[in-house]
Design a protein around this motif. Structure first.
Motif, PDB file in Angstrom:
ATOM      1  N   PHE A   1       0.801  -1.230   0.000  1.00  0.00           N
ATOM      2  CA  PHE A   1       0.000   0.000   0.000  1.00  0.00           C
ATOM      3  C   PHE A   1       0.830   1.274   0.000  1.00  0.00           C
ATOM      4  O   PHE A   1       0.321   2.345   0.286  1.00  0.00           O
TER       5      PHE A   1
ATOM      6  N   LEU B   1      -7.422   4.048   2.929  1.00  0.00           N
ATOM      7  CA  LEU B   1      -7.939   2.679   2.953  1.00  0.00           C
ATOM      8  C   LEU B   1      -7.937   2.101   4.359  1.00  0.00           C
ATOM      9  O   LEU B   1      -6.887   1.975   4.989  1.00  0.00           O
TER      10      LEU B   1
ATOM     11  N   LEU C   1      -8.623  -1.372   6.341  1.00  0.00           N
ATOM     12  CA  LEU C   1      -8.664  -2.775   5.946  1.00  0.00           C
ATOM     13  C   LEU C   1      -8.667  -3.652   7.191  1.00  0.00           C
ATOM     14  O   LEU C   1      -7.780  -3.528   8.051  1.00  0.00           O
TER      15      LEU C   1
ATOM     16  N   ASP D   1      -5.505   2.408   7.518  1.00  0.00           N
ATOM     17  CA  ASP D   1      -5.241   1.646   8.731  1.00  0.00           C
ATOM     18  C   ASP D   1      -5.497   0.182   8.418  1.00  0.00           C
ATOM     19  O   ASP D   1      -6.381  -0.144   7.631  1.00  0.00           O
TER      20      ASP D   1
HETATM   21  P1  ADP Z   1      -0.820   4.868  13.342  1.00  0.00           P
HETATM   22  O1  ADP Z   1      -0.563   3.762  14.331  1.00  0.00           O
HETATM   23  O2  ADP Z   1      -0.150   6.163  13.631  1.00  0.00           O
HETATM   24  O3  ADP Z   1      -2.264   4.983  12.999  1.00  0.00           O
HETATM   25  P2  ADP Z   1      -0.183   2.969  11.376  1.00  0.00           P
HETATM   26  O4  ADP Z   1       0.931   2.178  11.890  1.00  0.00           O
HETATM   27  O5  ADP Z   1      -1.564   2.419  11.493  1.00  0.00           O
HETATM   28  O6  ADP Z   1      -0.103   4.405  11.987  1.00  0.00           O
HETATM   29  O7  ADP Z   1       0.082   3.291   9.835  1.00  0.00           O
HETATM   30  C1  ADP Z   1       1.362   3.619   9.378  1.00  0.00           C
HETATM   31  C2  ADP Z   1       1.249   4.297   8.054  1.00  0.00           C
HETATM   32  O8  ADP Z   1       0.700   3.399   7.106  1.00  0.00           O
HETATM   33  C3  ADP Z   1       0.323   5.507   8.077  1.00  0.00           C
HETATM   34  O9  ADP Z   1       0.852   6.472   7.193  1.00  0.00           O
HETATM   35  C4  ADP Z   1      -0.971   4.959   7.532  1.00  0.00           C
HETATM   36  O10 ADP Z   1      -1.717   5.963   6.878  1.00  0.00           O
HETATM   37  C5  ADP Z   1      -0.472   3.915   6.561  1.00  0.00           C
HETATM   38  N1  ADP Z   1      -1.420   2.795   6.358  1.00  0.00           N
HETATM   39  C6  ADP Z   1      -1.811   1.862   7.280  1.00  0.00           C
HETATM   40  N2  ADP Z   1      -2.664   0.982   6.718  1.00  0.00           N
HETATM   41  C7  ADP Z   1      -2.829   1.361   5.437  1.00  0.00           C
HETATM   42  C8  ADP Z   1      -3.596   0.868   4.349  1.00  0.00           C
HETATM   43  N3  ADP Z   1      -4.386  -0.197   4.460  1.00  0.00           N
HETATM   44  N4  ADP Z   1      -3.498   1.533   3.177  1.00  0.00           N
HETATM   45  C9  ADP Z   1      -2.725   2.628   3.062  1.00  0.00           C
HETATM   46  N5  ADP Z   1      -1.988   3.123   4.035  1.00  0.00           N
HETATM   47  C10 ADP Z   1      -2.022   2.517   5.214  1.00  0.00           C
END
Ligand code: ADP
Ligand code: MG
Length: 324
Positions: free
Chosen positions: A13, A85, A87, A119
């Motif tokens: 992603f 997104l 998921l 996320d």
């Molecule tokens: P946080 O814990 O701060 O919410 P995450 O670890 O969940 O951050 O996400 C790390 C990065 O990956 C962020 O920039 C988030 O937007 C991106 N991200 C996470 N899941 C997805 C996804 N399914 N598609 C696109 N980007 C994603």
């Protein structure tokens, strides 16, 4: 998750963000709004078993999760800018993820709507996909609002009606198996094409617009309710998908009026715009059919081929029908 949440995100992603934007990899995304625009946002949630079959092609799911949102932007007349997104996955299946990501990224590239974040969580009870799409409208244009239809407006529909509903019925075994027909109809269900160029061009031509996700009767019904008016549809003007000629007439009428998952635009426009709308249809190579008119008195009517008026109930798809 086996691959690891972060390497999964990295591998599937993390497309490069457009110049000047901050995409996947930080705590939040950042993107500059073009001068003179207002932000338009929409979100759809797709749940395994409810909106898609557990064995649906992952590429189709990736495509469709974005397409249904782009269709909402199209129905406002908005220009896509970026998407996010959410998921939920019961397991990490890399082949599945690769296909899903390809379906999503292909449509994202084609429509200028890069994935800038999201996320990813584990969800044992099946796949959940939720896309948020962001777009823009000229700051001085309210967009193609449901409440903007006026009595005397023509009602128009893009493309053809009925195909995804019949494809779904064939897949569910509700209609007698017909592999040749399913072959012709399947892409309408699995790879709907959001009418983005049409929506934008309609900003200067149409009053109200909606995308047909829950059936023409129900979605046009939303315009009528919001605009406090009624409508009459001409059955013979409704653009039936050419592959459906052999479908039994009562079932066909149901597919045309109440079949969902279509993602065509239904819009209203003053009669003075007819020539420009016909010209737009040629320019975009998108069929546009004038199917009826907006009336002062409430209610939705169908004038059948013999000239009789039938009341149409907005029996499209309703998640909470029967679950009061
Ligand atoms: P946080 O814990 O701060 O919410 P995450 O670890 O969940 O951050 O996400 C790390 C990065 O990956 C962020 O920039 C988030 O937007 C991106 N991200 C996470 N899941 C997805 C996804 N399914 N598609 C696109 N980007 C994603
Ligand atoms: Mg997070």
């Amino acid at each position: 998750m086996s691959l690891g949440e972060f390497s999964l995100i990295e591998r599937y992603f993390s497309e490069p963000a457009p110049a000047g934007a901050l995409g996947v990899g930080d705590d939040a995304a950042r993107i500059a709004l073009p001068p003179g625009t207002a932000l338009v946002a929409c979100k759809d949630l797709l749940i395994e078993g409810r909106h898609f079959f557990p064995d649906v092609a992952a590429r189709s799911l990736g495509h469709k999760a974005l397409a249904v949102n782009l269709s909402d932007l199209a129905a406002m007349g908005a220009q896509p800018m970026a998407c996010m997104l959410g998921l939920g996955l019961p397991r990490v299946d890399e082949a599945w993820l690769a296909e899903f990501a390809q379906g999503l990224h292909a449509l994202a590239r084609q429509s200028g709507c890069p994935l800038l974040g999201g996320d990813t969580v584990r969800h044992d009870a099946g796949v959940i996909v939720s896309v948020t799409a962001l777009g823009t409208l000229p700051v001085d244009h309210p967009g193609l609002r449901r409440a903007a239809a006026l009595p005397g407006d023509d009602i128009w529909v893009s493309g053809f009606l009925g195909a995804p509903d019949i494809a779904l019925a064939l897949l569910k075994g509700e209609l007698t198996q017909n592999p040749a027909l399913l072959d012709r109809l399947r892409s309408s269900l699995e790879y709907p094409v959001p009418r983005l160029s049409l929506g934008r061009a309609l900003l200067s031509l149409a009053h109200a617009a909606i995308d047909v996700s829950d059936g023409l009767a129900q979605d046009l019904g939303h315009i009528l309710m919001a605009s406090r008016c009624g409508a009459i549809l001409e059955e013979q003007a409704l653009p039936v998908h050419p592959a459906l000629a052999d479908i039994e007439p009562v079932r066909l009428r149901q597919a045309i009026l109440n079949g969902g998952d279509l993602y065509e635009l239904c819009f209203t426009a003053p009669a003075a715009k007819r020539d420009q709308i016909d010209a737009l249809s040629v320019k975009l190579a998108v069929p546009l059919s004038r199917v009826g008119s907006i009336t002062n008195s409430p209610g939705l009517w169908l004038k059948d081929r013999r000239g009789q008026r039938l009341a149409v109930s907005p029996k499209g798809y309703d998640h909470f029908a029967g679950h009061a």
